[in-house]
Enzyme design. Structure first.
Site, PDB file in Angstrom:
ATOM      1  CD  GLN A 109      -6.075 -53.343  69.359  1.00  0.00           C
ATOM      2  OE1 GLN A 109      -7.000 -53.708  68.744  1.00  0.00           O
ATOM      3  NE2 GLN A 109      -6.250 -52.736  70.561  1.00  0.00           N
ATOM      4  CG  HIS A 127      -4.442 -54.131  63.976  1.00  0.00           C
ATOM      5  ND1 HIS A 127      -5.248 -53.648  64.450  1.00  0.00           N
ATOM      6  CD2 HIS A 127      -4.483 -55.569  63.828  1.00  0.00           C
ATOM      7  CE1 HIS A 127      -5.917 -54.718  65.491  1.00  0.00           C
ATOM      8  NE2 HIS A 127      -5.472 -55.687  64.943  1.00  0.00           N
ATOM      9  CB  THR A 196      -7.942 -50.914  72.695  1.00  0.00           C
ATOM     10  OG1 THR A 196      -8.656 -51.852  71.886  1.00  0.00           O
ATOM     11  CG2 THR A 196      -7.508 -51.706  73.972  1.00  0.00           C
ATOM     12  CB  SER A 197     -13.423 -50.119  71.397  1.00  0.00           C
ATOM     13  OG  SER A 197     -13.052 -50.988  70.367  1.00  0.00           O
ATOM     14  CG  ASN A 221     -11.575 -46.838  77.046  1.00  0.00           C
ATOM     15  OD1 ASN A 221     -12.198 -46.021  76.548  1.00  0.00           O
ATOM     16  ND2 ASN A 221     -11.003 -47.583  75.965  1.00  0.00           N
TER      17      ASN A 221
HETATM   18  C1  BJW Z   1     -10.050 -42.828  74.836  1.00  0.00           C
HETATM   19  C2  BJW Z   1      -9.941 -41.624  74.308  1.00  0.00           C
HETATM   20  C3  BJW Z   1      -8.637 -41.002  75.249  1.00  0.00           C
HETATM   21  C4  BJW Z   1     -11.140 -42.219  72.998  1.00  0.00           C
HETATM   22  N1  BJW Z   1      -8.007 -41.561  76.249  1.00  0.00           N
HETATM   23  N2  BJW Z   1      -9.419 -43.579  75.775  1.00  0.00           N
HETATM   24  C5  BJW Z   1     -12.796 -63.978  67.165  1.00  0.00           C
HETATM   25  C6  BJW Z   1     -13.935 -63.658  67.643  1.00  0.00           C
HETATM   26  C7  BJW Z   1     -14.585 -62.650  66.733  1.00  0.00           C
HETATM   27  C8  BJW Z   1     -14.141 -62.364  65.485  1.00  0.00           C
HETATM   28  C9  BJW Z   1     -12.821 -62.641  65.190  1.00  0.00           C
HETATM   29  C10 BJW Z   1     -12.236 -63.547  65.994  1.00  0.00           C
HETATM   30  N3  BJW Z   1     -10.936 -63.686  65.210  1.00  0.00           N
HETATM   31  C11 BJW Z   1     -11.159 -63.245  64.194  1.00  0.00           C
HETATM   32  C12 BJW Z   1     -12.156 -62.435  64.053  1.00  0.00           C
HETATM   33  C13 BJW Z   1     -12.561 -61.369  62.951  1.00  0.00           C
HETATM   34  C14 BJW Z   1     -12.099 -60.033  62.985  1.00  0.00           C
HETATM   35  C15 BJW Z   1     -12.579 -59.647  64.332  1.00  0.00           C
HETATM   36  O1  BJW Z   1     -12.011 -59.401  65.317  1.00  0.00           O
HETATM   37  N4  BJW Z   1     -13.932 -58.843  64.130  1.00  0.00           N
HETATM   38  C16 BJW Z   1     -14.508 -58.221  65.235  1.00  0.00           C
HETATM   39  C17 BJW Z   1     -14.890 -56.816  64.712  1.00  0.00           C
HETATM   40  C18 BJW Z   1     -15.675 -59.094  65.453  1.00  0.00           C
HETATM   41  N5  BJW Z   1     -10.666 -60.294  63.250  1.00  0.00           N
HETATM   42  C19 BJW Z   1      -9.670 -60.055  61.940  1.00  0.00           C
HETATM   43  O2  BJW Z   1     -10.204 -60.307  60.867  1.00  0.00           O
HETATM   44  C20 BJW Z   1      -8.134 -60.174  62.298  1.00  0.00           C
HETATM   45  N6  BJW Z   1      -7.507 -61.247  61.460  1.00  0.00           N
HETATM   46  C21 BJW Z   1      -7.609 -62.214  61.646  1.00  0.00           C
HETATM   47  O3  BJW Z   1      -8.273 -63.044  63.023  1.00  0.00           O
HETATM   48  O4  BJW Z   1      -6.888 -63.062  61.051  1.00  0.00           O
HETATM   49  C22 BJW Z   1      -6.988 -64.813  61.213  1.00  0.00           C
HETATM   50  C23 BJW Z   1      -8.089 -65.032  60.570  1.00  0.00           C
HETATM   51  C24 BJW Z   1      -8.080 -64.787  59.075  1.00  0.00           C
HETATM   52  C25 BJW Z   1      -9.207 -65.122  58.168  1.00  0.00           C
HETATM   53  C26 BJW Z   1     -10.119 -65.931  58.732  1.00  0.00           C
HETATM   54  C27 BJW Z   1     -10.449 -66.005  59.919  1.00  0.00           C
HETATM   55  C28 BJW Z   1      -9.348 -65.691  60.675  1.00  0.00           C
HETATM   56  C29 BJW Z   1      -7.575 -58.761  61.804  1.00  0.00           C
HETATM   57  C30 BJW Z   1      -8.113 -57.683  62.277  1.00  0.00           C
HETATM   58  C31 BJW Z   1      -7.429 -56.353  61.600  1.00  0.00           C
HETATM   59  C32 BJW Z   1      -8.236 -55.157  62.189  1.00  0.00           C
HETATM   60  N7  BJW Z   1      -7.665 -53.953  61.322  1.00  0.00           N
HETATM   61  C33 BJW Z   1      -8.192 -52.547  61.853  1.00  0.00           C
HETATM   62  C34 BJW Z   1      -7.969 -51.727  60.623  1.00  0.00           C
HETATM   63  C35 BJW Z   1      -6.463 -51.567  60.581  1.00  0.00           C
HETATM   64  C36 BJW Z   1      -6.106 -50.277  59.425  1.00  0.00           C
HETATM   65  C37 BJW Z   1      -6.892 -49.145  59.825  1.00  0.00           C
HETATM   66  O5  BJW Z   1      -6.563 -48.372  60.791  1.00  0.00           O
HETATM   67  O6  BJW Z   1      -7.490 -48.609  59.048  1.00  0.00           O
HETATM   68  O7  BJW Z   1      -7.524 -52.178  62.969  1.00  0.00           O
HETATM   69  S1  BJW Z   1      -9.895 -52.651  62.151  1.00  0.00           S
HETATM   70  C38 BJW Z   1      -9.653 -51.304  63.507  1.00  0.00           C
HETATM   71  O8  BJW Z   1      -9.930 -51.792  64.773  1.00  0.00           O
HETATM   72  C39 BJW Z   1      -8.230 -51.137  63.581  1.00  0.00           C
HETATM   73  C40 BJW Z   1      -7.768 -50.876  65.100  1.00  0.00           C
HETATM   74  O9  BJW Z   1      -6.321 -51.183  65.308  1.00  0.00           O
HETATM   75  C41 BJW Z   1      -8.753 -51.904  65.315  1.00  0.00           C
HETATM   76  C42 BJW Z   1      -9.039 -51.644  67.101  1.00  0.00           C
HETATM   77  O10 BJW Z   1      -9.666 -50.589  67.112  1.00  0.00           O
HETATM   78  P1  BJW Z   1      -9.426 -49.516  68.640  1.00  0.00           P
HETATM   79  O11 BJW Z   1      -7.865 -49.220  68.395  1.00  0.00           O
HETATM   80  O12 BJW Z   1      -9.704 -50.309  69.816  1.00  0.00           O
HETATM   81  O13 BJW Z   1     -10.194 -48.308  68.198  1.00  0.00           O
HETATM   82  P2  BJW Z   1     -11.794 -48.018  68.671  1.00  0.00           P
HETATM   83  O14 BJW Z   1     -12.095 -46.860  67.858  1.00  0.00           O
HETATM   84  O15 BJW Z   1     -12.615 -48.998  68.746  1.00  0.00           O
HETATM   85  O16 BJW Z   1     -11.798 -47.705  70.118  1.00  0.00           O
HETATM   86  C43 BJW Z   1     -11.253 -46.479  70.497  1.00  0.00           C
HETATM   87  C44 BJW Z   1     -11.205 -46.315  72.068  1.00  0.00           C
HETATM   88  O17 BJW Z   1     -10.421 -45.236  72.722  1.00  0.00           O
HETATM   89  C45 BJW Z   1     -12.655 -46.207  72.794  1.00  0.00           C
HETATM   90  O18 BJW Z   1     -12.983 -47.322  73.717  1.00  0.00           O
HETATM   91  C46 BJW Z   1     -12.633 -44.928  73.192  1.00  0.00           C
HETATM   92  O19 BJW Z   1     -13.606 -44.925  74.615  1.00  0.00           O
HETATM   93  C47 BJW Z   1     -11.348 -44.911  73.730  1.00  0.00           C
HETATM   94  N8  BJW Z   1     -10.665 -43.259  73.776  1.00  0.00           N
HETATM   95  N9  BJW Z   1     -10.354 -41.317  73.429  1.00  0.00           N
HETATM   96  C48 BJW Z   1      -8.635 -42.888  76.457  1.00  0.00           C
HETATM   97  N10 BJW Z   1      -8.476 -39.609  75.130  1.00  0.00           N
END
Ligand code: BJW
Ligand code: ZN
Length: 254
Positions: A109, A127, A196-197, A221
């Site tokens: 991601q 992403h 990932t969260s 994690n």
């Molecule tokens: C460690 C550590 C160490 C720390 N060692 N661990 C179904 C259900 C509900 C909602 C939806 C669904 N389908 C779609 C949705 C809507 C939405 C969504 O999911 N919303 C939720 C928030 C509820 N999804 C979308 O909109 C997606 N598109 C889509 O579905 O299109 C179809 C559609 C279109 C139109 C209408 C309907 C459907 C697109 C999602 C795009 C996400 N983009 C982002 C931004 C990218 C650019 C940027 O970086 O700015 O991607 S959001 C952000 O979150 C980014 C990340 O890739 C993504 C995930 O985050 P990640 O990587 O998990 O990071 P964190 O910070 O959350 O977690 C870090 C983790 O690391 C933590 O757990 C720490 O504990 C851990 N950690 N240090 C190991 N050293």
């Protein structure tokens, strides 16, 4: 309650026996390279902004200067960062599996490009990427843009503005990326989720796909997540330590 070493040993044995492995990474894997995760507090000037409110097309339309500055700052941070031992262990896992005629798919991601810089190949970037910009309006590729940018926002010849090549909330994932990832998740023996969260879909859904298809699942994690209860083995700690450790146990080199 299993001891952490028992869990590591069991997870390593599953990896060693696997013919097909799929891995999903998130921002946590790059934390030890000094990059902020998405949901942890941001630092400095950016601490007052909520990333959830910046990573949308609506935010870009409302305040293109702010969103352009945030992404260019993060692009510069990613370019200045180096891959860590966690990234390197995953690149090593790919080479090891390939040498055994196994299958390996790395799904990320992350938009920072650090997996490829650590030597991973064919990475599925769900992403998108901070490296490739394009026009928000006409789609023209921004290969000629300066780094760092000099104009905020950066205009395109069409009158629109350049945006980062990442996937914002409400936008579709890159064509084919989620299909390739879902196929790998549905057909692997072992699915490993790292840093990932697991709250953003459809990426987080891949863990459920693998679980439902009968794969054994491993989570690495620092903290518990939405999928910690679902996975076969949960390894709590930093991925920069745990991934090399897991690799060494699964495929000892000395
Ligand atoms: C460690 C550590 C160490 C720390 N060692 N661990 C179904 C259900 C509900 C909602 C939806 C669904 N389908 C779609 C949705 C809507 C939405 C969504 O999911 N919303 C939720 C928030 C509820 N999804 C979308 O909109 C997606 N598109 C889509 O579905 O299109 C179809 C559609 C279109 C139109 C209408 C309907 C459907 C697109 C999602 C795009 C996400 N983009 C982002 C931004 C990218 C650019 C940027 O970086 O700015 O991607 S959001 C952000 O979150 C980014 C990340 O890739 C993504 C995930 O985050 P990640 O990587 O998990 O990071 P964190 O910070 O959350 O977690 C870090 C983790 O690391 C933590 O757990 C720490 O504990 C851990 N950690 N240090 C190991 N050293
Ligand atoms: Zn344009």
């Amino acid at each position: 309650m299993h001891e952490r070493n028992d869990i590591l040993t069991a997870a390593a044995a599953a990896l060693r026996d696997a013919r097909s492995v799929a891995v999903l990474t998130g921002a946590g894997v790059s934390a030890e390279s000094g990059l902020s995760t998405f949901r942890d507090a941001q630092t400095g000037h950016w601490a007052k902004y909520d990333p959830m409110q910046l990573a949308t097309p609506e935010a870009f339309r409302r305040d293109p200067e702010l969103v352009t500055r945030w992404y260019d700052m993060r692009r510069q941070a990613a370019l200045a960062a180096n891959p860590n031992d966690g990234h390197r262990a995953l690149a090593e896992m790919q080479r090891t599996l390939a040498a055994r005629d196994g299958r390996f798919t790395l799904i990320t991601q992350n938009v920072d490009g650090l997996h490829a810089r650590a030597g991973s190949t064919d990475v599925i970037e769900l992403h998108g990427s901070l490296r490739h910009w394009r026009c928000f309006d006409c789609g023209r590729a921004g290969a000629d843009l300066p780094s760092p940018l000099t104009e905020f926002p950066t205009p395109c010849d069409c009158g629109g503005y350049m945006r980062p090549g990442v996937v914002w909330f409400g936008e579709s994932l890159p064509t084919g990326a989620i299909d390739r990832a879902a196929e790998a998740a549905a057909s692997c023996d072992v699915f490993l989720t790292v840093g990932t969260s697991a709250v953003v879909y459809p990426a987080a859904g891949l863990i459920h796909v693998a679980h439902e298809a009968g794969a054994r699942t491993i989570e690495i994690n620092r903290d518990a997540t939405d999928v910690s209860e679902l996975v076969t083995w949960r390894l709590a700690g930093p991925s920069g330590d745990l991934l090399p450790h897991l690799m060494q146990l699964a495929f000892p080199t000395d």
